[in-house]
Design a protein around this motif. Sequence first.
Motif, PDB file in Angstrom:
ATOM      1  N   SER A 134     -35.349 -28.118  49.800  1.00 31.97           N
ATOM      2  CA  SER A 134     -35.550 -27.882  48.357  1.00 31.97           C
ATOM      3  C   SER A 134     -36.800 -28.601  47.890  1.00 31.97           C
ATOM      4  O   SER A 134     -37.278 -29.552  48.528  1.00 31.97           O
ATOM      5  CB  SER A 134     -34.337 -28.366  47.556  1.00 31.97           C
ATOM      6  OG  SER A 134     -34.234 -29.776  47.613  1.00 31.97           O
ATOM      7  N   GLY A 135     -37.300 -28.150  46.736  1.00 29.78           N
ATOM      8  CA  GLY A 135     -38.485 -28.764  46.161  1.00 29.78           C
ATOM      9  C   GLY A 135     -38.231 -30.178  45.692  1.00 29.78           C
ATOM     10  O   GLY A 135     -39.114 -31.047  45.816  1.00 29.78           O
ATOM     11  N   SER A 136     -37.039 -30.432  45.141  1.00 25.93           N
ATOM     12  CA  SER A 136     -36.736 -31.778  44.649  1.00 25.93           C
ATOM     13  C   SER A 136     -36.684 -32.784  45.788  1.00 25.93           C
ATOM     14  O   SER A 136     -37.133 -33.931  45.643  1.00 25.93           O
ATOM     15  CB  SER A 136     -35.397 -31.761  43.895  1.00 25.93           C
ATOM     16  OG  SER A 136     -34.354 -31.315  44.753  1.00 25.93           O
ATOM     17  N   LYS A 137     -36.174 -32.368  46.944  1.00 21.50           N
ATOM     18  CA  LYS A 137     -36.126 -33.274  48.095  1.00 21.50           C
ATOM     19  C   LYS A 137     -37.522 -33.481  48.689  1.00 21.50           C
ATOM     20  O   LYS A 137     -37.805 -34.540  49.253  1.00 21.50           O
ATOM     21  CB  LYS A 137     -35.163 -32.727  49.145  1.00 21.50           C
ATOM     22  CG  LYS A 137     -33.715 -32.793  48.690  1.00 21.50           C
ATOM     23  CD  LYS A 137     -32.797 -32.036  49.628  1.00 21.50           C
ATOM     24  CE  LYS A 137     -31.381 -32.028  49.055  1.00 21.50           C
ATOM     25  NZ  LYS A 137     -30.462 -31.189  49.862  1.00 21.50           N
ATOM     26  N   ALA A 138     -38.359 -32.481  48.532  1.00 19.74           N
ATOM     27  CA  ALA A 138     -39.740 -32.657  48.965  1.00 19.74           C
ATOM     28  C   ALA A 138     -40.432 -33.711  48.108  1.00 19.74           C
ATOM     29  O   ALA A 138     -41.155 -34.576  48.624  1.00 19.74           O
ATOM     30  CB  ALA A 138     -40.480 -31.327  48.881  1.00 19.74           C
ATOM     31  N   LEU A 139     -40.209 -33.654  46.793  1.00 15.36           N
ATOM     32  CA  LEU A 139     -40.791 -34.657  45.903  1.00 15.36           C
ATOM     33  C   LEU A 139     -40.231 -36.037  46.193  1.00 15.36           C
ATOM     34  O   LEU A 139     -40.952 -37.041  46.124  1.00 15.36           O
ATOM     35  CB  LEU A 139     -40.531 -34.276  44.449  1.00 15.36           C
ATOM     36  CG  LEU A 139     -41.247 -33.020  43.929  1.00 15.36           C
ATOM     37  CD1 LEU A 139     -40.846 -32.741  42.489  1.00 15.36           C
ATOM     38  CD2 LEU A 139     -42.758 -33.174  44.045  1.00 15.36           C
TER      39      LEU A 139
ATOM     40  N   ASP B 196     -43.248 -24.244  41.082  1.00 14.38           N
ATOM     41  CA  ASP B 196     -42.972 -25.486  40.347  1.00 14.38           C
ATOM     42  C   ASP B 196     -43.336 -26.717  41.179  1.00 14.38           C
ATOM     43  O   ASP B 196     -43.878 -27.696  40.659  1.00 14.38           O
ATOM     44  CB  ASP B 196     -41.493 -25.542  39.950  1.00 14.38           C
ATOM     45  CG  ASP B 196     -41.111 -24.433  38.978  1.00 14.38           C
ATOM     46  OD1 ASP B 196     -42.000 -23.985  38.228  1.00 14.38           O
ATOM     47  OD2 ASP B 196     -39.939 -24.009  38.998  1.00 14.38           O
ATOM     48  N   LEU B 197     -43.029 -26.651  42.469  1.00 11.49           N
ATOM     49  CA  LEU B 197     -43.375 -27.760  43.359  1.00 11.49           C
ATOM     50  C   LEU B 197     -44.893 -27.916  43.446  1.00 11.49           C
ATOM     51  O   LEU B 197     -45.416 -29.037  43.417  1.00 11.49           O
ATOM     52  CB  LEU B 197     -42.781 -27.509  44.747  1.00 11.49           C
ATOM     53  CG  LEU B 197     -43.138 -28.529  45.833  1.00 11.49           C
ATOM     54  CD1 LEU B 197     -42.655 -29.922  45.451  1.00 11.49           C
ATOM     55  CD2 LEU B 197     -42.538 -28.099  47.176  1.00 11.49           C
ATOM     56  N   LEU B 198     -45.585 -26.800  43.504  1.00 13.24           N
ATOM     57  CA  LEU B 198     -47.044 -26.829  43.539  1.00 13.24           C
ATOM     58  C   LEU B 198     -47.602 -27.508  42.295  1.00 13.24           C
ATOM     59  O   LEU B 198     -48.527 -28.349  42.383  1.00 13.24           O
ATOM     60  CB  LEU B 198     -47.580 -25.399  43.655  1.00 13.24           C
ATOM     61  CG  LEU B 198     -49.093 -25.208  43.509  1.00 13.24           C
ATOM     62  CD1 LEU B 198     -49.849 -25.898  44.631  1.00 13.24           C
ATOM     63  CD2 LEU B 198     -49.438 -23.720  43.459  1.00 13.24           C
TER      64      LEU B 198
END
Length: 230
Positions: A41-46, A90-92
């Motif tokens: 997920s994007g949140s875990k990437a952040l 959003d992650l970008l």
Amino acid sequence: MGMAATESKFHVLAVDDSVIDRKLIERLLKTSACQVTTVDSGSKALEFLGLHEHDKNRTNQPCVSLDNHQEAQINLIITDYCMPGMTGYDLLKKIKESSSLRNIPVVIMSSENVPSRINRCLEEGAEEFFLKPVRLSDVNKLRPHMMKTKCQSQLQEEPEIIVTEENQESIEIAYVVPSEVPLTGSDTVQQQQQQKSQGNSNNNNKRKAMEENLSQDRTRPRYSSLTTAV
């Protein structure tokens, strides 16, 4: 040798909610000799990058697969576009808004070929937009982008040289060209030969001038002491 080889690898963070797609991109990246970290997920990437999302309702354990269990600097992020919660777009945006992460190249991948979506990601700062399934030829395009971050990190690691008044004077003294340089043996011989040639030239010039004067005396008409009466 093994440790040096590991440190020289590019480190890629792959983000995809599909297990199959994560395994595929991980295998392709490892084939290209990259170190890979995968998250779902994007949140875990952040979170992995140090940008924690303030979500108190999050109770699930993070699904993070860190290759060789070594945290290293990320040279590139490749993320799926369609993901629940936080999309790849959003992650970008989150990454490009961060002063510490904005220089990391981001690549978007999607199974849908939507031109407006592709243009929006590229305008936001994505380096590439790949259509799934990702191929090895696509992964080969990532190396130039990863080289940028590798070069930037090497430049940042170089020690900064602080010039003070003391070492400034020593630097200036080191660069002063001495007015008189002692001659070596070969230089002395060359100088003697030059002086000798110059002396011979001067002697030749003097001899020539004397010969010209003598020739003028020889051609000058001689008058007797007796004058002819008119």
